[in-house]
Design a protein around this motif. Structure first.
Motif, mmCIF file in Angstrom:
data_model
loop_
_atom_site.group_PDB
_atom_site.id
_atom_site.type_symbol
_atom_site.label_atom_id
_atom_site.label_comp_id
_atom_site.label_asym_id
_atom_site.label_seq_id
_atom_site.Cartn_x
_atom_site.Cartn_y
_atom_site.Cartn_z
ATOM 1 N N PHE A 104 0.839 -1.204 0.000
ATOM 2 C CA PHE A 104 0.000 0.000 0.000
ATOM 3 C C PHE A 104 0.875 1.255 0.000
ATOM 4 C CE2 PHE A 104 -4.615 -0.835 1.302
ATOM 5 C CZ PHE A 104 -4.650 -2.087 0.718
ATOM 6 N N LYS A 105 1.900 1.277 0.842
ATOM 7 C CA LYS A 105 2.786 2.444 0.914
ATOM 8 C C LYS A 105 3.517 2.662 -0.411
ATOM 9 C CE LYS A 105 3.558 2.585 5.882
ATOM 10 N NZ LYS A 105 4.512 2.446 6.991
ATOM 11 N N SER A 106 3.935 1.576 -1.021
ATOM 12 C CA SER A 106 4.646 1.675 -2.292
ATOM 13 C C SER A 106 3.739 2.224 -3.388
ATOM 14 C CB SER A 106 5.190 0.294 -2.682
ATOM 15 O OG SER A 106 5.956 0.381 -3.849
ATOM 16 N N ILE A 107 2.515 1.762 -3.431
ATOM 17 C CA ILE A 107 1.559 2.243 -4.430
ATOM 18 C C ILE A 107 1.252 3.721 -4.201
ATOM 19 C CG2 ILE A 107 -0.851 2.087 -5.221
ATOM 20 C CD1 ILE A 107 -0.583 -0.988 -4.759
ATOM 21 N N LYS A 108 1.058 4.106 -2.947
ATOM 22 C CA LYS A 108 0.748 5.508 -2.639
ATOM 23 C C LYS A 108 1.897 6.434 -3.000
ATOM 24 C CE LYS A 108 -2.512 4.585 1.061
ATOM 25 N NZ LYS A 108 -2.727 4.565 2.516
ATOM 26 N N SER A 109 3.112 5.970 -2.846
ATOM 27 C CA SER A 109 4.261 6.841 -3.100
ATOM 28 C C SER A 109 4.762 6.792 -4.543
ATOM 29 C CB SER A 109 5.415 6.485 -2.160
ATOM 30 O OG SER A 109 5.934 5.215 -2.497
ATOM 31 N N SER A 110 4.287 5.827 -5.340
ATOM 32 C CA SER A 110 4.780 5.710 -6.713
ATOM 33 C C SER A 110 4.085 6.694 -7.643
ATOM 34 C CB SER A 110 4.585 4.280 -7.232
ATOM 35 O OG SER A 110 3.214 3.998 -7.398
ATOM 36 N N LYS A 111 4.807 7.099 -8.651
ATOM 37 C CA LYS A 111 4.246 7.983 -9.666
ATOM 38 C C LYS A 111 3.668 7.120 -10.774
ATOM 39 C CE LYS A 111 7.379 11.672 -8.628
ATOM 40 N NZ LYS A 111 8.608 12.336 -8.945
ATOM 41 N N ILE A 112 2.452 7.392 -11.091
ATOM 42 C CA ILE A 112 1.792 6.629 -12.137
ATOM 43 C C ILE A 112 2.129 7.262 -13.482
ATOM 44 C CG2 ILE A 112 -0.410 5.873 -13.057
ATOM 45 C CD1 ILE A 112 -1.320 5.448 -10.276
#
Length: 166
Positions: free
Chosen positions: A151-159
């Protein structure tokens, strides 16, 4: 290509465990295994873990909803044991608890791991809360730790915009 594949260490995470007193002789084994896993493997600090006891498995979702509203937890572990009895109560309770926890997780965008044993008999429940292998508490803790990191990785990644890919 972006790949999200996370580990199970989450030392700065805040975690709640909601545990049922019903079938406590089994649930205590699950709790001890989950705590050991969170602290030894996940490196979660003891002060970052909250344990909340509830009467039975049905009440777990109600308390989790309250904990989510506090907005301080990165993830929550549910711990309980539902053992089949003489009536169909087991079937309806198991389905409802599972559905409620899944809905809470999705609706509130927070990982909730399912550490609830559903068993046909006490022997099966004891085996799934074993001290050496097959402990559902360990599985629930490992799952939660990895999901917190995902979850943290998805929230911090740039799409990446679809146009940028072409």
């Amino acid at each position: 290509m972006k790949i999200i594949n996370e580990n199970v260490t989450a030392p700065n995470s805040f975690i709640a465990i909601v545990i049922s007193r019903f079938n406590i002789f089994i649930n205590k084994n699950l709790l001890h295994a989950a705590l050991d896993t969170l602290q030894r493997i996940g490196m979660v600090k003891e002060k970052n873990i909250t344990i909340c006891w509830v009467p039975g498995s049905y009440e777990i979702a109600q308390v989790i909803q309250q904990l989510i509203q506090k907005n301080i937890y990165d993830g929550i572990i549910s711990i309980g044991t539902i053992i089949k009895g003489e009536t169909s109560h087991y079937k309806y309770l198991s389905k409802e608890v599972c559905s409620q926890l899944s809905n809470l997780s999705i609706k509130n965008n927070i990982p909730i791991s399912f550490g609830i044993i559903t068993a046909d008999n006490i022997k099966q429940a004891i085996e799934r809360s074993g001290v050496k292998i097959n402990n559902k508490g360990i599985e629930a803790a490992l799952t939660l730790l990895e999901m917190i990191n995902i979850f943290k990785s998805i929230k911090s990644s740039k799409i990446i915009n679809e146009k940028e890919i072409k």
